[in-house]
Scaffold this motif. Structure first.
Motif, mmCIF file in Angstrom:
data_model
loop_
_atom_site.group_PDB
_atom_site.id
_atom_site.type_symbol
_atom_site.label_atom_id
_atom_site.label_comp_id
_atom_site.label_asym_id
_atom_site.label_seq_id
_atom_site.Cartn_x
_atom_site.Cartn_y
_atom_site.Cartn_z
ATOM 1 N N SER B 60 0.844 -1.203 0.000
ATOM 2 C CA SER B 60 0.000 0.000 0.000
ATOM 3 C C SER B 60 0.875 1.248 0.000
ATOM 4 C CB SER B 60 -0.972 -0.007 1.180
ATOM 5 O OG SER B 60 -0.345 0.421 2.367
ATOM 6 N N ARG B 64 0.642 4.098 -2.791
ATOM 7 C CA ARG B 64 0.387 5.492 -2.425
ATOM 8 C C ARG B 64 1.502 6.395 -2.942
ATOM 9 N NH1 ARG B 64 -4.383 7.314 -2.315
ATOM 10 N NH2 ARG B 64 -3.089 9.121 -2.708
ATOM 11 N N ILE B 85 -1.921 -3.507 -6.421
ATOM 12 C CA ILE B 85 -3.291 -3.376 -5.900
ATOM 13 C C ILE B 85 -3.929 -4.754 -5.747
ATOM 14 C CG2 ILE B 85 -3.774 -1.032 -6.772
ATOM 15 C CD1 ILE B 85 -5.574 -2.253 -8.844
ATOM 16 N N GLY B 89 -5.051 -5.991 -2.118
ATOM 17 C CA GLY B 89 -6.474 -6.189 -1.818
ATOM 18 C C GLY B 89 -6.758 -7.613 -1.378
ATOM 19 N N LEU B 97 -7.531 -10.424 7.107
ATOM 20 C CA LEU B 97 -8.708 -10.206 7.951
ATOM 21 C C LEU B 97 -9.476 -11.500 8.221
ATOM 22 C CD1 LEU B 97 -10.051 -6.769 6.691
ATOM 23 C CD2 LEU B 97 -8.746 -7.295 8.741
ATOM 24 N N VAL B 413 -13.275 3.246 -3.262
ATOM 25 C CA VAL B 413 -12.059 2.883 -2.526
ATOM 26 C C VAL B 413 -12.151 3.446 -1.103
ATOM 27 C CG1 VAL B 413 -9.560 3.128 -2.457
ATOM 28 C CG2 VAL B 413 -10.711 2.774 -4.641
ATOM 29 N N HIS B 417 -12.546 0.961 2.244
ATOM 30 C CA HIS B 417 -11.465 1.016 3.230
ATOM 31 C C HIS B 417 -11.997 1.451 4.589
ATOM 32 C CE1 HIS B 417 -8.484 0.709 -0.061
ATOM 33 N NE2 HIS B 417 -7.739 0.199 0.887
ATOM 34 N N MET B 420 -14.634 -1.726 5.766
ATOM 35 C CA MET B 420 -14.116 -3.081 5.999
ATOM 36 C C MET B 420 -12.605 -3.115 6.120
ATOM 37 S SD MET B 420 -14.254 -5.401 2.537
ATOM 38 C CE MET B 420 -13.875 -6.862 3.483
ATOM 39 N N GLY B 421 -11.957 -1.982 5.972
ATOM 40 C CA GLY B 421 -10.519 -1.925 6.221
ATOM 41 C C GLY B 421 -10.265 -1.339 7.594
ATOM 42 N N ARG B 477 -10.884 4.666 -9.905
ATOM 43 C CA ARG B 477 -9.966 3.843 -9.122
ATOM 44 C C ARG B 477 -9.123 2.995 -10.074
ATOM 45 N NH1 ARG B 477 -13.549 -1.327 -7.002
ATOM 46 N NH2 ARG B 477 -11.587 -2.044 -6.127
ATOM 47 N N TYR B 479 -6.226 3.465 -11.221
ATOM 48 C CA TYR B 479 -5.518 4.233 -12.232
ATOM 49 C C TYR B 479 -4.075 4.412 -11.789
ATOM 50 C CZ TYR B 479 -8.812 5.551 -15.854
ATOM 51 O OH TYR B 479 -9.642 5.529 -16.937
ATOM 52 N N ALA B 503 -0.721 8.304 4.756
ATOM 53 C CA ALA B 503 -0.649 6.847 4.731
ATOM 54 C C ALA B 503 0.706 6.354 5.242
ATOM 55 C CB ALA B 503 -0.905 6.331 3.318
ATOM 56 N N VAL B 506 0.685 6.690 9.050
ATOM 57 C CA VAL B 506 -0.117 5.620 9.654
ATOM 58 C C VAL B 506 0.656 4.295 9.583
ATOM 59 C CG1 VAL B 506 -2.202 4.232 9.378
ATOM 60 C CG2 VAL B 506 -2.324 6.714 9.221
HETATM 61 C C1 HEM Z 1 -3.280 2.300 5.698
HETATM 62 C C2 HEM Z 1 -3.611 1.213 5.096
HETATM 63 C C3 HEM Z 1 -4.005 1.104 3.634
HETATM 64 C C4 HEM Z 1 -3.665 1.898 2.573
HETATM 65 C C5 HEM Z 1 -2.792 3.141 2.579
HETATM 66 C C6 HEM Z 1 -4.302 1.336 1.408
HETATM 67 C C7 HEM Z 1 -4.185 1.855 0.130
HETATM 68 C C8 HEM Z 1 -4.787 1.320 -0.998
HETATM 69 C C9 HEM Z 1 -4.639 1.823 -2.335
HETATM 70 C C10 HEM Z 1 -3.790 3.018 -2.725
HETATM 71 C C11 HEM Z 1 -5.379 1.041 -3.164
HETATM 72 C C12 HEM Z 1 -5.512 1.142 -4.668
HETATM 73 C C13 HEM Z 1 -6.530 2.130 -5.065
HETATM 74 C C14 HEM Z 1 -6.721 2.137 -6.554
HETATM 75 O O1 HEM Z 1 -5.828 2.587 -7.309
HETATM 76 O O2 HEM Z 1 -7.775 1.691 -6.994
HETATM 77 C C15 HEM Z 1 -6.004 0.027 -2.354
HETATM 78 C C16 HEM Z 1 -6.838 -0.949 -2.829
HETATM 79 C C17 HEM Z 1 -7.479 -1.898 -2.032
HETATM 80 N N1 HEM Z 1 -7.331 -2.055 -0.666
HETATM 81 FE FE1 HEM Z 1 -6.190 -0.901 0.550
HETATM 82 N N2 HEM Z 1 -5.039 0.244 1.780
HETATM 83 C C18 HEM Z 1 -4.880 0.067 3.134
HETATM 84 C C19 HEM Z 1 -5.479 -0.913 3.901
HETATM 85 C C20 HEM Z 1 -6.390 -1.844 3.442
HETATM 86 C C21 HEM Z 1 -7.117 -2.756 4.270
HETATM 87 C C22 HEM Z 1 -6.998 -2.866 5.783
HETATM 88 C C23 HEM Z 1 -7.907 -3.483 3.474
HETATM 89 C C24 HEM Z 1 -8.846 -4.571 3.924
HETATM 90 C C25 HEM Z 1 -10.077 -4.616 3.594
HETATM 91 C C26 HEM Z 1 -7.683 -3.035 2.119
HETATM 92 C C27 HEM Z 1 -8.328 -3.535 1.003
HETATM 93 C C28 HEM Z 1 -8.154 -3.085 -0.279
HETATM 94 C C29 HEM Z 1 -8.832 -3.627 -1.428
HETATM 95 C C30 HEM Z 1 -9.841 -4.785 -1.437
HETATM 96 C C31 HEM Z 1 -8.406 -2.884 -2.529
HETATM 97 C C32 HEM Z 1 -8.884 -3.041 -3.972
HETATM 98 C C33 HEM Z 1 -7.890 -3.693 -4.800
HETATM 99 C C34 HEM Z 1 -8.364 -3.677 -6.199
HETATM 100 O O3 HEM Z 1 -8.769 -2.618 -6.691
HETATM 101 O O4 HEM Z 1 -8.344 -4.752 -6.817
HETATM 102 N N3 HEM Z 1 -6.748 -2.035 2.148
HETATM 103 N N4 HEM Z 1 -5.622 0.214 -1.026
#
Ligand code: HEM
Ligand code: CU
Ligand code: CU
Lengths: 300, 611
Positions: B60, B64, B85, B89, B97, B413, B417, B420-421, B477, B479, B503, B506
């Motif tokens: 992540s 970012r 990504i 994810g 989780l 997104v 997050h 469920m994140g 998203r 991108y 980010a 954190v």
């Molecule tokens: C500080 C912690 C986190 C950061 C900074 C972060 C950041 C990101 C970023 C930048 C994306 C891609 C966005 C895009 O370009 O579409 C993403 C996608 C995703 N994240 Fe996180 N994330 C974090 C934590 C989590 C957590 C805890 C979960 C649990 C549910 C999670 C689940 C996902 C999922 C399912 C995707 C979609 C992936 C996809 O598009 O196929 N993330 N996250």
């Protein structure tokens, strides 16, 4: 104390941010202002709940924090209160759902008099097909696609001969006329998305999907792909130009039809053959394949 | 009132089955490696999940960095970004989780909370962990194969997932699908165990309506998993066949970069239905354990019985049931029959009602309570804020027509997050601060914990709250970079840079948390027997941490529900579930069973239980 203050700051900060930040939706250019209205209703209802719940919690944290000798009240249940809250929530939910479904009904009901335009997506570009004079798109099949027939138009279908094909150029739409966008992909999923139109829909290979809109503002708008389609996803861009009627007609008159395109390809081929250049194999491919009715019909 | 209130406290049904015989471990290996002890397995599960979660966290940061400062990092190209990504994810949702809530907390807490000596099938439980580990290893292997891991997005939509325009289509996608299939095997063994143990392994007096909500949440989530994962399983196997044997389950006629492929006749939408039939319940597989745990944390640290326990149980069951009829709200713009939109929008918004009831009952639990602002309490409050925020944006996306402009944008997104994140992860942290003393006998460091809480909670809010507004502008998203557009203002780039910095901060706080866990394990303050004066059963074992078999010579007997806090007339502000009715008025610390002299009344009950 600190915790309660921070909770209050979160609420105040979120509300202030919502109203003051420079980031809001892009000015609309289609008839789907109803969607924006539904969003506003949703914002008010949910925003109220958010503010109420967090402020209530802040109050509790402030008021009922532990001090020497304090004891909590013993109240495991309060049926009346629980039913009240359930009822109020149900009303709030209905208040959002009803306008939502009402607008969705319009979204799925294409006006009878809508023009038709086909959008063809492939990795990673957009092309467009207009029905031409007769107003009917010719049938098509992905299996007919080759370098001379990039849309896979059925050459034996008379409806297809006057279809206008636009490749590597902008999409033009006339203002204030409802248009049904038929969406077709020949490789993977894509999604036709113009932020100012609000509407969007996936392109699904093997099927024809659709949505409709009426452009309400002239100008040039970005077309983006909004469904992950491989490494070029973010560069799959296009431009849609909303014209007034005169400009639109003028532009349309400059475009080539399927028949013209096919004739030109034939001529070039003859010329090449005359010069003794070998034709690539498959170039003469028989185009008598049966058109697959299932894939050529829009799903409705 | 039913058998939850103190009026009927004391009712204990007769023993139905004999106490379990356990095979005690003989050596270091059977004690800590091939262990069949649910507590050891829980810790194995948790450590593996946290380790692989670190990979997702690092990914992540890389994502970012790319989004905040495009064209700055030459070592991240498009393909890398999409691989990041996808792996991020998938790891977060499934391997972190799901595994941590069910394999970790479920394993540790269910037997202790229901008063069992172990899971009903300890050997299967052990297998579950090792198969899970195999799934993780297979997934991690995809980083090292030619072409790298798959970049199809965590939704793995075909045809794209197995065609050459997508990174990792050589081996990455095969390993991903194989790993998921293995994971599901592991989950099924674990899930059957959790459900059976909660139904069949309860000690005398532990009626269903006396179970802590943690158990209700985890068990309902396990049932959802058992019913939902098979859809992913068949989807995964079918896609593997499409990829490896050239079948066309999901593959229509395709012209790829000018070339006609052999595929034909399949349906890409079929995969989406299978995926989301699993994928939506999956959201609740993560959320329900969090709901349960946070209820218990709130009650314990607010010294008040959870408000509306029966309503809470029904809400969990209603949400679980409804979660199977909402899946296509992820497909409103997928090109499925648009009339489905009416049905799925309605069911989706109906789910909001039981969900809202849970929120009300959490905050009402704080009303006229005796709130101790301990770390678990702080994390619970953080959960409520982020969950309410993420929940209401779900009402936007569920209301079909509102989803049209917002789907596939950064709004989505931000929404998932938040809900469920961030929200469940705050519960996980709260739960770790709460139960760490039980697991290790030591307390986590308070100062580091405060730092960890405030940076994580406020930081995450700063990351995701403004991100919704990027979605409103229309920023899509997935991108790699936005490039030139006519509608995205310059200021949005600034916001992206700000989010990236937040980010990274954190992320750093999580390293402090990891350090805290390791440091406190060796040097932490020794915990007392029941540091939070908790009424539920897991804190009443004779030894801390509990040893193999949990309960010493005799099983506990349960006289009441898990929420007797601040009961009028009781000697202390909590009444443990197993405290015999005649001792409720005592003002001195209740003795854990087996620890110290057994009071006469209880001894009689124990002997009866052992007959
Ligand atoms: C500080 C912690 C986190 C950061 C900074 C972060 C950041 C990101 C970023 C930048 C994306 C891609 C966005 C895009 O370009 O579409 C993403 C996608 C995703 N994240 Fe996180 N994330 C974090 C934590 C989590 C957590 C805890 C979960 C649990 C549910 C999670 C689940 C996902 C999922 C399912 C995707 C979609 C992936 C996809 O598009 O196929 N993330 N996250
Ligand atoms: Cu695309
Ligand atoms: Cu869902």
């Amino acid at each position: 104390m600190v915790v309660a203050v921070i909770l209050i700051l979160i609420v105040v900060g979120s509300v202030v941010f919502h109203f003051m930040s420079p980031w809001w939706w892009t000015p609309i250019a289609s008839n789907w202002g109803y969607i924006d209205d539904t969003i506003i209703i949703t914002f008010w209802i949910t925003g109220t709940v958010f503010v109420a719940v967090i402020l209530f919690m802040a109050y509790c944290v402030l008021k009922f924090q532990h001090k020497e000798g304090r004891r909590a009240t013993y109240e495991p249940e309060n049926k009346k209160l629980e039913w009240w809250l359930t009822g109020l929530t149900a009303i709030g939910v209905a208040g959002m759902l009803a306008p939502g479904l009402f607008v969705w009904n319009q979204y799925v009901s294409v006006p009878e008099d809508a023009d038709v335009v086909e959008v063809l997506g492939q990795q990673w570009q957009w092309s467009y097909r207009y029905p031409g004079e007769d107003g009917v798109l010719g049938t098509s099949d992905a299996r007919l696609i080759d370098s001379d027939n990039p849309f896979g138009v059925n050459p034996n279908d008379p409806n297809g001969q006057d279809d206008i094909l636009v490749e590597g150029d902008d999409l033009h739409l006339p203002i204030d006329r409802p248009v049904k966008m038929l969406l077709r992909s020949i490789d993977v999923l894509h999604d036709f998305y113009v932020p100012q139109f609000r509407a969007k829909m996936d392109l699904v290979p093997g099927a024809v999907t659709f949505f409709w809109l009426t452009p309400t503002r002239t100008g040039a708008f970005d077309i983006l792909c909004a469904e992950l389609c491989g490494t070029g996803h973010h560069i799959m861009r296009g431009t849609v130009i909303v014209d007034n009627a005169a400009e639109y007609d003028e532009w349309m008159s400059e475009q080539e039809t399927f028949a013209e395109l096919a004739a030109r390809a034939k001529a070039e081929e003859k010329q090449q053959a005359g010069l003794g250049t070998p034709t690539g194999d498959g170039f003469e491919k028989k185009v008598s394949l049966v058109v697959n009715e299932d894939t050529a019909k829009p799903i409705q | 009132m039913a058998n939850i209130a103190p009026t009927d406290a004391g009712y204990v049904p007769p023993a139905e089955v004999e106490d379990t015989e356990l095979h005690d471990p003989q050596s270091f290996i059977t004690k800590y490696i091939w262990s069949q002890d649910h507590k050891v397995i829980a810790i194995q599960y948790s450590m593996t999940a946290l380790a692989v979660g670190m990979v997702a966290l690092v990914l992540s940061w890389l994502m970012r960095l790319q989004l905040g400062f495009p064209e700055t990092f030459s070592f991240i190209d498009e393909a890398d970004y999409y691989q990041f990504i996808t792996m991020h994810g998938m790891i977060m949702v499934i391997y972190l989780l799901t595994a941590l809530f069910l394999g970790g907390f479920g394993n540790y807490l269910i037997p202790l909370m229901v008063g069992a000596r172990d899971m009903v099938f300890p050997y299967l439980n052990m297998l579950s962990f090792w198969v899970y580990l195999l799934a993780v290893l297979v997934l991690m292997a995809s980083f090292f194969v030619p072409g790298g891991p798959t970049g199809a997005g965590w939704t793995l939509y075909p045809p794209q997932a197995i065609l050459s325009g997508t990174p990792g289509q050589e081996y990455g996608i095969v390993l991903m699908l194989a790993s998921l299939v293995i994971f599901i095997v592991a989950f099924t063994m674990g899930g059957l165990n959790y459900v059976t143990t909660a139904l069949q392994g309860r000690t005398r007096g532990m009626t269903l309506m006396r179970l802590p909500l943690t158990v209700w949440g985890i068990v309902t989530a396990s049932i959802l998993g058992l019913l939902a994962f098979p859809a992913l399983f068949v989807g995964g196997v079918m896609m593997l066949l499409d990829k490896v044997l050239g079948t066309s389950f999901f593959m229509p006629t395709i012209v790829e970069l000018g070339e006609q492929l052999e595929y034909g006749g399949g349906s890409p939408l079929l995969f989406q239905h299978l995926f989301w039939f699993f994928g939506h319940p999956e959201v609740y597989i993560v959320a329900l354990p969090a709901f349960g745990i946070v209820s218990d944390l709130l009650a314990t640290h607010a010294r008040k019985s959870i408000f509306g326990y029966r309503m809470m149980v029904w809400a969990i069951l209603a949400i679980g049931g409804l979660s199977f009829v909402v899946w296509a709200h992820h497909m409103f713009v997928s090109g499925m029959n648009p009339y489905f939109g009416f049905f799925f929008a309605t069911t989706t918004l109906i789910i909001a009602v039981p969900t809202a009831i849970k929120v009300y009952n959490w905050v009402l639990t704080l009303w006229q309570a005796d709130i101790h602002l301990t770390l678990p309490m702080l994390f619970s409050i953080g959960f409520i804020v982020t969950f309410v925020n993420g929940g209401i944006t779900g009402l936007f996306l569920g209301n079909v027509v509102v989803d049209v402009p917002l789907s596939d944008t950064m709004f989505v997104v931000a929404h998932f997050h938040m809900v469920m994140g961030v929200a469940p992860i705050l519960v996980i942290f709260g739960a770790i601060y709460h139960w760490y003393p039980l697991m290790t006998g030591r307390m986590l460091n308070e100062g580091m914990g405060q730092f960890h809480f405030w940076v994580t909670f406020l930081g995450a809010y700063l990351i995701y709250f403004p991100m919704h507004y990027l979605g409103f502008i229309g920023v899509p998203r997935r991108y790699y970079e936005l490039g030139d557009t006519t509608f995205i203002p310059e200021s949005a780039e600034t916001l992206n840079a700000f989010i990236t910095v937040a980010a990274l901060v954190v992320g750093f706080a999580q390293l402090v948390f990891l350090y805290n866990m390791i440091h406190s394990f060796m040097k932490g303050r020794k915990s007392s027997q029941n540091p939070w004066s908790s009424a539920s059963l897991e804190w009443q074992t004779p030894q801390k941490p509990p040893v193999h078999g949990n309960w010493g010579p005799s099983l506990p007997i349960v006289y009441r529900w898990a929420y007797d806090y601040s009961v009028p007339g009781a000697g202390r502000d909590y009444v443990p579930q197993n405290l015999p009715p005649d001792q409720v008025g005592d003002t001195d610390d209740p003795q854990p069973i087996g620890g110290g002299p057994v009071p006469a009344g209880q001894a009689a009950g124990v002997m009866e239980a052992n007959k």
